[in-house]
Design a protein around this motif. Structure first.
Motif, PDB file in Angstrom:
ATOM      1  N   ILE A 207       0.844  -1.202   0.000  1.00  0.00           N
ATOM      2  CA  ILE A 207       0.000   0.000   0.000  1.00  0.00           C
ATOM      3  C   ILE A 207       0.877   1.250   0.000  1.00  0.00           C
ATOM      4  N   LEU A 208       1.934   1.235   0.820  1.00  0.00           N
ATOM      5  CA  LEU A 208       2.838   2.379   0.892  1.00  0.00           C
ATOM      6  C   LEU A 208       3.495   2.651  -0.461  1.00  0.00           C
ATOM      7  N   LYS A 209       3.971   1.596  -1.128  1.00  0.00           N
ATOM      8  CA  LYS A 209       4.634   1.782  -2.410  1.00  0.00           C
ATOM      9  C   LYS A 209       3.648   2.231  -3.480  1.00  0.00           C
ATOM     10  N   PHE A 210       2.427   1.732  -3.403  1.00  0.00           N
ATOM     11  CA  PHE A 210       1.411   2.135  -4.382  1.00  0.00           C
ATOM     12  C   PHE A 210       1.095   3.624  -4.248  1.00  0.00           C
ATOM     13  N   LEU A 211       0.879   4.085  -3.016  1.00  0.00           N
ATOM     14  CA  LEU A 211       0.581   5.499  -2.786  1.00  0.00           C
ATOM     15  C   LEU A 211       1.774   6.374  -3.166  1.00  0.00           C
ATOM     16  N   ALA A 212       2.973   5.924  -2.804  1.00  0.00           N
ATOM     17  CA  ALA A 212       4.184   6.679  -3.152  1.00  0.00           C
ATOM     18  C   ALA A 212       4.350   6.771  -4.662  1.00  0.00           C
ATOM     19  N   PHE A 213       4.000   5.695  -5.368  1.00  0.00           N
ATOM     20  CA  PHE A 213       4.100   5.709  -6.827  1.00  0.00           C
ATOM     21  C   PHE A 213       3.112   6.697  -7.440  1.00  0.00           C
ATOM     22  N   LEU A 214       1.887   6.738  -6.917  1.00  0.00           N
ATOM     23  CA  LEU A 214       0.897   7.686  -7.429  1.00  0.00           C
ATOM     24  C   LEU A 214       1.359   9.126  -7.204  1.00  0.00           C
ATOM     25  N   ILE A 215       1.902   9.390  -6.020  1.00  0.00           N
ATOM     26  CA  ILE A 215       2.394  10.737  -5.720  1.00  0.00           C
ATOM     27  C   ILE A 215       3.563  11.091  -6.632  1.00  0.00           C
ATOM     28  N   THR A 216       4.452  10.131  -6.860  1.00  0.00           N
ATOM     29  CA  THR A 216       5.594  10.364  -7.745  1.00  0.00           C
ATOM     30  C   THR A 216       5.123  10.644  -9.161  1.00  0.00           C
ATOM     31  N   THR A 217       4.086   9.945  -9.585  1.00  0.00           N
ATOM     32  CA  THR A 217       3.534  10.176 -10.921  1.00  0.00           C
ATOM     33  C   THR A 217       2.988  11.590 -11.051  1.00  0.00           C
ATOM     34  N   MET A 218       2.366  12.097  -9.985  1.00  0.00           N
ATOM     35  CA  MET A 218       1.894  13.484  -9.989  1.00  0.00           C
ATOM     36  C   MET A 218       3.052  14.460 -10.181  1.00  0.00           C
ATOM     37  N   HIS A 219       4.215  14.112  -9.627  1.00  0.00           N
ATOM     38  CA  HIS A 219       5.404  14.969  -9.713  1.00  0.00           C
ATOM     39  C   HIS A 219       6.402  14.413 -10.723  1.00  0.00           C
ATOM     40  N   TRP A 220       5.935  13.788 -11.783  1.00  0.00           N
ATOM     41  CA  TRP A 220       6.828  13.091 -12.712  1.00  0.00           C
ATOM     42  C   TRP A 220       7.860  14.032 -13.340  1.00  0.00           C
ATOM     43  N   PHE A 221       7.570  15.316 -13.416  1.00  0.00           N
ATOM     44  CA  PHE A 221       8.473  16.288 -14.025  1.00  0.00           C
ATOM     45  C   PHE A 221       9.655  16.629 -13.119  1.00  0.00           C
ATOM     46  N   ASN A 222       9.605  16.183 -11.859  1.00  0.00           N
ATOM     47  CA  ASN A 222      10.651  16.489 -10.888  1.00  0.00           C
ATOM     48  C   ASN A 222      11.546  15.265 -10.696  1.00  0.00           C
ATOM     49  N   PRO A 223      12.795  15.300 -11.154  1.00  0.00           N
ATOM     50  CA  PRO A 223      13.695  14.133 -11.011  1.00  0.00           C
ATOM     51  C   PRO A 223      13.887  13.710  -9.557  1.00  0.00           C
ATOM     52  N   LEU A 224      13.860  14.672  -8.643  1.00  0.00           N
ATOM     53  CA  LEU A 224      14.063  14.344  -7.230  1.00  0.00           C
ATOM     54  C   LEU A 224      12.917  13.496  -6.683  1.00  0.00           C
ATOM     55  N   ALA A 225      11.741  13.633  -7.256  1.00  0.00           N
ATOM     56  CA  ALA A 225      10.608  12.809  -6.825  1.00  0.00           C
ATOM     57  C   ALA A 225      10.876  11.339  -7.133  1.00  0.00           C
ATOM     58  N   TRP A 226      11.461  11.067  -8.305  1.00  0.00           N
ATOM     59  CA  TRP A 226      11.795   9.693  -8.677  1.00  0.00           C
ATOM     60  C   TRP A 226      12.945   9.158  -7.828  1.00  0.00           C
ATOM     61  N   VAL A 227      13.891  10.032  -7.475  1.00  0.00           N
ATOM     62  CA  VAL A 227      14.978   9.624  -6.580  1.00  0.00           C
ATOM     63  C   VAL A 227      14.405   9.229  -5.221  1.00  0.00           C
ATOM     64  N   ALA A 228      13.463  10.034  -4.716  1.00  0.00           N
ATOM     65  CA  ALA A 228      12.839   9.742  -3.424  1.00  0.00           C
ATOM     66  C   ALA A 228      12.089   8.415  -3.470  1.00  0.00           C
ATOM     67  N   TYR A 229      11.360   8.177  -4.564  1.00  0.00           N
ATOM     68  CA  TYR A 229      10.608   6.916  -4.690  1.00  0.00           C
ATOM     69  C   TYR A 229      11.553   5.718  -4.739  1.00  0.00           C
ATOM     70  N   ARG A 230      12.636   5.862  -5.478  1.00  0.00           N
ATOM     71  CA  ARG A 230      13.600   4.769  -5.594  1.00  0.00           C
ATOM     72  C   ARG A 230      14.260   4.471  -4.250  1.00  0.00           C
ATOM     73  N   MET A 231      14.637   5.531  -3.527  1.00  0.00           N
ATOM     74  CA  MET A 231      15.298   5.339  -2.236  1.00  0.00           C
ATOM     75  C   MET A 231      14.326   4.788  -1.199  1.00  0.00           C
ATOM     76  N   LEU A 232      13.074   5.212  -1.247  1.00  0.00           N
ATOM     77  CA  LEU A 232      12.059   4.635  -0.353  1.00  0.00           C
ATOM     78  C   LEU A 232      11.895   3.147  -0.634  1.00  0.00           C
ATOM     79  N   SER A 233      11.833   2.784  -1.915  1.00  0.00           N
ATOM     80  CA  SER A 233      11.675   1.371  -2.291  1.00  0.00           C
ATOM     81  C   SER A 233      12.845   0.538  -1.783  1.00  0.00           C
ATOM     82  N   ASN A 234      14.053   1.060  -1.937  1.00  0.00           N
ATOM     83  CA  ASN A 234      15.237   0.342  -1.457  1.00  0.00           C
ATOM     84  C   ASN A 234      15.225   0.203   0.065  1.00  0.00           C
ATOM     85  N   ASP A 235      14.830   1.274   0.754  1.00  0.00           N
ATOM     86  CA  ASP A 235      14.795   1.231   2.218  1.00  0.00           C
ATOM     87  C   ASP A 235      13.725   0.273   2.728  1.00  0.00           C
ATOM     88  N   ILE A 236      12.630   0.154   1.992  1.00  0.00           N
ATOM     89  CA  ILE A 236      11.586  -0.808   2.363  1.00  0.00           C
ATOM     90  C   ILE A 236      12.141  -2.225   2.302  1.00  0.00           C
TER      91      ILE A 236
END
Length: 324
Positions: A211-240
């Motif tokens: 659920i956490l990764k799904f919500l984080a992915f949706l939020i990242t998609t909203m901010h798809w134009f921001n590279p740092l958003a994808w970095v945050a999603y990737r680092m969250l996924s790794n930390d999970i």
């Protein structure tokens, strides 16, 4: 009759989203620095900081604070409008008049903001809105296509236990689904690896990581134009993934941890689905194996440290400066 500008609500949302993304970028950078410096902080605690980041990415309010160090100050659109005469309702019914008149003031503010912008500004805003919309729909459509494709491949998977399914058409193992998650494992998975794989995926399920990764992915998609958003999603996924590795391996003795690391390495050699789901053999495998083999007892003081850092980051990077 006044004509409401086309897609005005969407344009306002996109403009607000860009502002939110800018403010969130400073918070993302601060957490990245903490992540690099505090390598001994348990990853389950680091996930708290990432959750704060993603909450800030969807927070539409600009909380003002004297301790903020962001070089950003924002104003409400209404404060920049010139005064104008608008028709107000005076029926004598206080509640009815108040509701209608407030609505008219807000409606007029929207129209006036659009009318005072230049033609080039309106075209620029419309273009930005269309680009954001196309990008968002493209990402969601692509992920939906991948999701449906995997679901079709798994339609004939055989149920072994409750919420555990086996299939010949996949490699490795992963957790899939939001409201009714299921664990899918390969039919060719060796028995010596199977127990660790199931422990890992069941831990994801108990932690609600899907659920956490799904919500984080949706939020990242909203901010798809921001590279740092994808970095945050990737680092969250790794930390999970690392947090689940910690949960499973801390109680194990050294020899069992080596077996777990061997399982990670073995499954990393085969193809696995790249979906916004929690997968056992998620990258980076080298970092995960090194982390598993070097685990030490986690101190409770780390949790207090993370709570303190969360408050500090929220105040300094999650709020806007108050200017006189």
């Amino acid at each position: 009759m006044i004509k409401v500008p086309e897609f005005y609500a969407l344009k306002m949302i996109v403009m607000k989203l860009i502002q939110m993304s800018l403010i969130s970028s400073f918070m993302i950078l601060s957490v990245i620095i903490i992540h690099k410096i505090g390598k001994k902080i348990p990853k389950k605690n680091m996930c708290i900081l990432w959750i704060l980041v993603f909450l800030r990415m969807v927070c539409p309010w600009n909380v003002k604070s004297n301790v903020s160090i962001l070089p950003i100050y924002t104003q409400q659109v209404g404060n920049m409008l010139h005064k104008t005469e608008i028709p107000l309702l005076q029926t004598g019914v206080h509640q009815l008049d108040t509701i209608y008149n407030r609505g008219m003031v807000q409606y007029n503010a929207i129209l006036k903001a659009m009318s005072h912008s230049t033609y080039k500004q309106r075209i620029c805003i419309r273009l930005i809105t269309y680009i954001w919309l196309i990008g968002t729909l493209a990402i969601l459509s692509y992920e939906l296509f991948k999701f449906v494709s995997i679901k079709v491949r798994l339609s004939k998977a055989i149920q072994e236990e409750k919420k555990i399914y086996r299939s010949d058409l996949i490699h490795g193992a992963f957790l899939m689904g939001i409201f009714h998650p299921r664990i899918y494992i390969s039919s060719g998975l060796e028995e010596k690896h199977r127990k660790y794989v199931l422990l890992h995926e069941q831990a994801h399920m108990k932690r609600r990581d899907h659920i956490l990764k799904f919500l984080a992915f949706l939020i990242t998609t909203m901010h798809w134009f921001n590279p740092l958003a994808w970095v945050a999603y990737r680092m969250l996924s790794n930390d999970i993934e690392l947090a689940v590795d910690e949960k499973i391996c801390l109680p194990l003795e050294k020899s069992k941890r080596i077996e777990y690391a061997n399982t990670l390495f073995s499954l990393a050699l085969v193809e696995h689905q790249q979906l916004p789901v929690a997968s056992f053999a998620s990258n980076p495998i080298k970092a995960r194996i090194k982390h598993v083999l070097s685990l030490q007892e986690q101190k409770k003081s780390y949790l207090l440290l993370v709570i303190g850092l969360a408050i500090l980051v929220s105040l300094c990077f999650g709020t806007c400066k108050v200017f006189p």
